[in-house]
Design an enzyme around this catalytic site. Structure first.
Site, PDB file in Angstrom:
ATOM      1  N   GLY A   1      -8.244   0.575   4.648  1.00  0.00           N
ATOM      2  CA  GLY A   1      -8.892  -0.631   5.149  1.00  0.00           C
ATOM      3  C   GLY A   1      -7.980  -1.843   5.119  1.00  0.00           C
ATOM      4  O   GLY A   1      -8.434  -2.984   5.101  1.00  0.00           O
ATOM      5  N   LYS A   2      -6.654  -1.605   5.143  1.00  0.00           N
ATOM      6  CA  LYS A   2      -5.709  -2.727   5.110  1.00  0.00           C
ATOM      7  C   LYS A   2      -5.483  -3.342   6.487  1.00  0.00           C
ATOM      8  O   LYS A   2      -5.079  -4.504   6.594  1.00  0.00           O
ATOM      9  CB  LYS A   2      -4.362  -2.257   4.531  1.00  0.00           C
ATOM     10  CG  LYS A   2      -4.441  -1.908   3.041  1.00  0.00           C
ATOM     11  CD  LYS A   2      -3.120  -1.354   2.530  1.00  0.00           C
ATOM     12  CE  LYS A   2      -3.201  -1.070   1.035  1.00  0.00           C
ATOM     13  NZ  LYS A   2      -1.959  -0.452   0.515  1.00  0.00           N
ATOM     14  N   ILE A   3      -5.689  -2.550   7.547  1.00  0.00           N
ATOM     15  CA  ILE A   3      -5.554  -3.063   8.914  1.00  0.00           C
ATOM     16  C   ILE A   3      -6.767  -2.656   9.743  1.00  0.00           C
ATOM     17  O   ILE A   3      -7.435  -1.672   9.445  1.00  0.00           O
ATOM     18  CB  ILE A   3      -4.254  -2.564   9.610  1.00  0.00           C
ATOM     19  CG1 ILE A   3      -4.158  -1.030   9.600  1.00  0.00           C
ATOM     20  CG2 ILE A   3      -3.042  -3.200   9.013  1.00  0.00           C
ATOM     21  CD1 ILE A   3      -3.019  -0.484  10.442  1.00  0.00           C
TER      22      ILE A   3
END
Length: 387
Positions: free
Chosen positions: A319-321
């Site tokens: 869920g970082k990008i």
């Protein structure tokens, strides 16, 4: 625009009637390769266009330039992450130019990049040296080496140490008692602005002037942290709360309609910036999505398991990008070569933006975020939801 896998970012794989994959990556639909012409006196913009017509990391750099342009023109909040010793070779003024144009809104740096940046403001000696040397001889001469850059032990490092200690001690009343590392950087930038001979040579001063927060989440792993050791023993100064860094950085992403980063190298700065997505989604459960854009300049490999070399697409699984399919690119090579080219390109093709002044807003954002966290927690308890 093409992403780093060589396919148009808006084309998604689907199957034809025979069940064969029509992913454009597996078709002969790319731009026809015509050898571009090199010419005398090419501008940086010309060179980036030239690169975009070729392949390998030249083409990746052209894609990075397009993504950076997109980031700036969509008014995204832009973070610069600084790993590796960029300031000792003089990159500080390049960062300052980007801050002044409104193209960098916040920074995550190693403490070393902040510490060495200050040498130039205070006129302390830094010289071009050599890399093929006998370091025992250099040590005997009290010369400290960063690859091919020389710094003096007494006149540079120890002189800088005294200045850092003095500035944090003297400004302890100005720094919040519960301080983030951005509050420490702000105080050091302010001190250099007021006391140094060449404040225009420091990106930390430029960040202070434009309310650009500079985080040093691994502050103990640097000379800035080392200089807090005497203050700790003397019971003087202010010691940063790095978990407050986590809260403030998450709040910046939370408050950004669009967000992206330009990462020089990897290390703690890369992950600290990218973990803002999981902080909001996995931990606080306030916002999903992560970053819209990511550019990384690195020489690290992905197959050894280190974060520095981890692909940006892998970050999607955390869920970082927002998506692994577009808006991200890794350019393999040396940041010292690529970063000035990208900055010159951005300064050439993008109109200056109004600075977002995040340092002045961050504390209020954290308080807002805290209220939402408690409201959500209370709501979940009342409804019987498991947290």
């Amino acid at each position: 625009m093409h992403d780093h896998n060589g396919h148009h970012p808006h084309h998604h794989p689907h199957h034809d009637h025979d069940g064969m994959d029509e992913d454009p990556r597996h078709s002969f639909t790319g731009r026809k390769l015509e050898p571009p012409k090199v010419s005398a006196d090419m501008t940086v913009t010309d060179l980036i266009k030239f690169y975009g017509l070729t392949g390998y990391n030249a083409r990746r750099l052209a894609e990075a330039a397009e993504i950076l342009e997109d980031m700036i023109n969509t008014n995204s909040t832009v973070c610069l992450t600084l790993a590796g010793a960029m300031t000792p070779i003089g990159m500080g003024r390049t960062i300052s130019a980007m801050i002044e144009a409104g193209f960098i809104d916040w920074i995550v740096a190693t403490g070393a990049n902040v510490y060495h940046d200050l040498h130039f403001a205070y006129g302390l000696p830094v010289r071009q040296g050599h890399f093929d040397v006998d370091d025992d001889v250099l040590y005997a001469k009290q010369i400290v080496r960063i690859y091919d850059v020389y710094i003096k032990e007494l006149e540079t490092l120890q002189a800088q140490d005294l200045l850092v200690q003095k500035d944090i001690k003297e400004r302890a009343d100005e720094i919040p008692k519960n301080a983030s590392t951005a509050d420490i950087a702000y105080a050091l930038g302010k001190a250099a602005k007021e006391n140094s001979r060449h404040p225009e040579k420091s990106f930390l001063v430029k960040a202070y002037e434009n309310n650009v927060p500079v985080y040093m989440p691994a502050i103990g792993d640097s000379s800035i942290g080392l200089n807090m050791l005497p203050l700790l023993f003397e019971g003087k100064g202010v010691f940063p709360n790095t978990i407050l860094d986590v809260a403030e950085s998450a709040a910046i992403l939370w408050k950004s309609e669009k967000s992206g980063g330009l990462e020089l190298g990897g290390g703690v700065p890369k992950n600290f910036f990218q973990q803002t997505g999981p902080a909001l989604y996995q931990i606080l459960k306030i916002k999903e999505g992560g970053q819209d854009y990511l550019i990384q300049l690195t020489d690290a490999r992905p197959d050894t398991g280190g974060l520095s070399g981890a692909t940006l697409q892998e970050g999607k699984s955390w869920g970082k990008i927002k998506t692994s399919h577009r808006g991200n690119v890794i350019v393999y090579g040396d940041s010292s070569v690529y970063f000035p080219l990208l900055c010159s390109y951005a300064l050439s093709v993008c109109k200056p933006r109004k600075q977002k002044q995040i340092y002045a807003k961050k504390d209020g954002w954290v308080e807002e975020m805290k209220k939402i966290y408690f409201a959500n927690k209370s709501g979940n308890k009342k409804s019987g939801k498991r947290l």
